[in-house]
Design a protein around this motif. Structure first.
Motif, PDB file in Angstrom:
ATOM      1  N   THR A 120       0.755  -1.222  -0.091  1.00 32.18           N
ATOM      2  CA  THR A 120       0.029  -0.064   0.105  1.00 32.18           C
ATOM      3  C   THR A 120       0.756   1.388  -0.056  1.00 32.18           C
ATOM      4  O   THR A 120       0.788   2.204  -0.983  1.00 32.18           O
ATOM      5  CB  THR A 120      -0.919   0.140   1.208  1.00 32.18           C
ATOM      6  N   VAL A 169      -4.922  -1.219  -0.470  1.00 33.65           N
ATOM      7  CA  VAL A 169      -5.811  -0.741   0.405  1.00 33.65           C
ATOM      8  C   VAL A 169      -6.936  -1.633   0.810  1.00 33.65           C
ATOM      9  O   VAL A 169      -7.142  -1.665   2.111  1.00 33.65           O
ATOM     10  CB  VAL A 169      -6.313   0.672   0.170  1.00 33.65           C
ATOM     11  N   GLY A 170      -7.804  -1.980  -0.063  1.00 30.75           N
ATOM     12  CA  GLY A 170      -8.872  -3.027   0.082  1.00 30.75           C
ATOM     13  C   GLY A 170      -8.564  -4.196   1.180  1.00 30.75           C
ATOM     14  O   GLY A 170      -9.191  -4.617   2.124  1.00 30.75           O
ATOM     15  N   THR A 173      -7.248  -3.551   4.705  1.00 27.43           N
ATOM     16  CA  THR A 173      -8.407  -2.709   5.731  1.00 27.43           C
ATOM     17  C   THR A 173      -9.603  -4.304   5.863  1.00 27.43           C
ATOM     18  O   THR A 173      -9.574  -4.448   7.071  1.00 27.43           O
ATOM     19  CB  THR A 173      -9.310  -1.953   4.784  1.00 27.43           C
ATOM     20  N   ALA A 174      -9.558  -5.018   4.752  1.00 28.72           N
ATOM     21  CA  ALA A 174     -10.544  -6.097   5.300  1.00 28.72           C
ATOM     22  C   ALA A 174      -9.708  -7.191   5.811  1.00 28.72           C
ATOM     23  O   ALA A 174     -10.374  -7.945   6.498  1.00 28.72           O
ATOM     24  CB  ALA A 174     -11.118  -6.786   3.876  1.00 28.72           C
ATOM     25  N   LEU A 177      -6.378  -5.619   8.806  1.00 29.73           N
ATOM     26  CA  LEU A 177      -6.878  -5.163   9.923  1.00 29.73           C
ATOM     27  C   LEU A 177      -8.257  -5.582  10.461  1.00 29.73           C
ATOM     28  O   LEU A 177      -8.735  -5.261  11.367  1.00 29.73           O
ATOM     29  CB  LEU A 177      -7.314  -3.450   9.482  1.00 29.73           C
ATOM     30  N   LEU A 179     -11.349  -6.134   9.359  1.00 27.86           N
ATOM     31  CA  LEU A 179     -12.599  -5.505   9.576  1.00 27.86           C
ATOM     32  C   LEU A 179     -13.560  -6.352   8.612  1.00 27.86           C
ATOM     33  O   LEU A 179     -14.885  -5.916   8.728  1.00 27.86           O
ATOM     34  CB  LEU A 179     -12.531  -3.917   8.744  1.00 27.86           C
ATOM     35  N   ALA A 184     -15.490  -2.870   5.646  1.00 27.30           N
ATOM     36  CA  ALA A 184     -14.531  -2.257   4.639  1.00 27.30           C
ATOM     37  C   ALA A 184     -15.289  -1.286   3.476  1.00 27.30           C
ATOM     38  O   ALA A 184     -15.123  -0.339   3.461  1.00 27.30           O
ATOM     39  CB  ALA A 184     -13.421  -3.131   4.283  1.00 27.30           C
ATOM     40  N   VAL A 187     -16.991   1.397   5.256  1.00 27.45           N
ATOM     41  CA  VAL A 187     -15.828   2.548   5.576  1.00 27.45           C
ATOM     42  C   VAL A 187     -15.629   3.184   4.415  1.00 27.45           C
ATOM     43  O   VAL A 187     -15.681   4.332   4.424  1.00 27.45           O
ATOM     44  CB  VAL A 187     -14.737   1.721   6.392  1.00 27.45           C
ATOM     45  N   PHE A 188     -15.464   2.429   3.216  1.00 29.49           N
ATOM     46  CA  PHE A 188     -14.686   3.122   2.194  1.00 29.49           C
ATOM     47  C   PHE A 188     -16.059   3.922   1.453  1.00 29.49           C
ATOM     48  O   PHE A 188     -15.809   5.134   0.639  1.00 29.49           O
ATOM     49  CB  PHE A 188     -14.348   2.225   0.924  1.00 29.49           C
ATOM     50  N   PRO A 219     -11.123   0.514  -3.691  1.00 30.21           N
ATOM     51  CA  PRO A 219     -11.409  -0.253  -2.382  1.00 30.21           C
ATOM     52  C   PRO A 219     -12.894  -0.493  -2.137  1.00 30.21           C
ATOM     53  O   PRO A 219     -13.409  -1.542  -1.650  1.00 30.21           O
ATOM     54  CB  PRO A 219     -10.788   0.199  -1.533  1.00 30.21           C
ATOM     55  N   SER A 223     -14.284  -4.235  -2.369  1.00 28.95           N
ATOM     56  CA  SER A 223     -14.945  -4.765  -0.994  1.00 28.95           C
ATOM     57  C   SER A 223     -16.011  -5.228  -1.172  1.00 28.95           C
ATOM     58  O   SER A 223     -16.279  -6.381  -0.415  1.00 28.95           O
ATOM     59  CB  SER A 223     -14.616  -3.623   0.148  1.00 28.95           C
TER      60      SER A 223
END
Length: 278
Positions: A120, A169-170, A173-174, A177, A179, A184, A187-188, A219, A223
């Motif tokens: 990323t 990034v997607g 995040t998913a 992290l 999520l 995710a 969030v986006f 993302p 996602s």
């Protein structure tokens, strides 16, 4: 002022300073930024994500990567050769950029073993370098100034990098992290409103708002597509990447067909030229 529709000064100033070096400016080859632009863009990001995953699992990473690169190269070459904006050609190229951009990001992580956080950051740095070089060379990042071969090259390099960055990034995040894909995506979905609101209420420039939203479409779409495709054990609906790809392909094809026939997103300079010239 709407996202992607900068005022005339931002676009005209580089021309006034003689910044069209080399070839003379031609017709615009990118679409007007309308509501349908964002709808089709988000749909292509989701389809590119699941299509890449489906091809990788079905054919294997190397054959799938070769196929994705071939489609990407052929359609991008055709886009460069086209004298004017054509909705079917442009959006087909975007679809293949989405597929190949996903594959590029996945290769970095799956085959090379680079963590999503590192990739990323690397893709973000690459995007910053491309945008800096573009602005230093041309004096603008507006997509409405993409009327020379050099600006078109910068534009597509930026687009490809945003897809790779958005994929990383997607997944960061998913997955990293934890999520999950649905969270995710939500969030986006909220984050993509930030550039529009910042442009309206905080004075963020239209060009900056456009590229900020453009990066986030990747993302966002990916996602939700992953959420639909992955098994329930991974927090998804379990539809499978193949069916999700086909499901998203239908509205994409219909919308592209509508844009091609209606000319709703055709730039004014290209619309004024008889189609026989193109």
């Amino acid at each position: 002022m709407t996202i992607g529709q900068p005022n005339g000064t931002a676009v005209a100033a580089p021309q006034a300073r003689g910044r069209y070096r080399g070839a003379a400016p031609g017709l615009s080859k990118v679409p007007e930024v309308t509501a349908l632009f964002w709808v089709v863009k988000i749909l292509t990001t989701g389809m590119g994500e699941t299509a890449s995953d489906y091809l990788g699992r079905t054919l294997g990473p190397i054959p799938a990567g070769a196929l994705g690169f071939a489609g990407f190269a052929v359609l991008l070459a055709a886009q460069f050769r086209a004298p004017r904006y054509r909705a079917a050609l442009y959006w087909s190229a975007i679809v293949m950029v989405s597929v190949f951009g996903t594959m590029a990001a996945d290769v970095v992580h799956v085959i090379l073993g680079v963590p999503y956080l590192v990739s990323t950051i690397a893709f973000a740095v690459a995007l910053a370098v491309i945008l800096t070089a573009w602005y230093a060379s041309e004096g603008t990042l507006s997509i409405h100034s993409v009327r020379t071969r050099r600006r078109e090259t910068f534009y597509w390099a930026t687009v490809l990098t945003t897809f790779a960055l958005g994929t990383a990034v997607g997944d960061l995040t998913a997955g990293t992290l934890h999520l999950g894909y649905l969270t995710a995506g939500l969030v986006f979905g909220a984050l993509i409103l930030v550039p529009a609101l910042a442009g309206r209420f905080l004075g963020l420039g239209a060009v900056a708002a456009f590229w900020g939203a453009y990066v986030l479409t990747r993302p966002l779409g990916a996602s939700f597509a992953d959420w639909m495709g992955v098994p329930a054990a991974r927090g998804g609906l379990g539809w499978g990447t193949g069916p999700v790809t086909l499901t998203l392909t239908v509205p994409i094809a219909l919308l592209i067909g509508y844009l091609a026939v209606s000319g709703k997103d055709t730039p004014k300079d290209a619309a004024d030229v008889p189609r026989r010239v193109a």
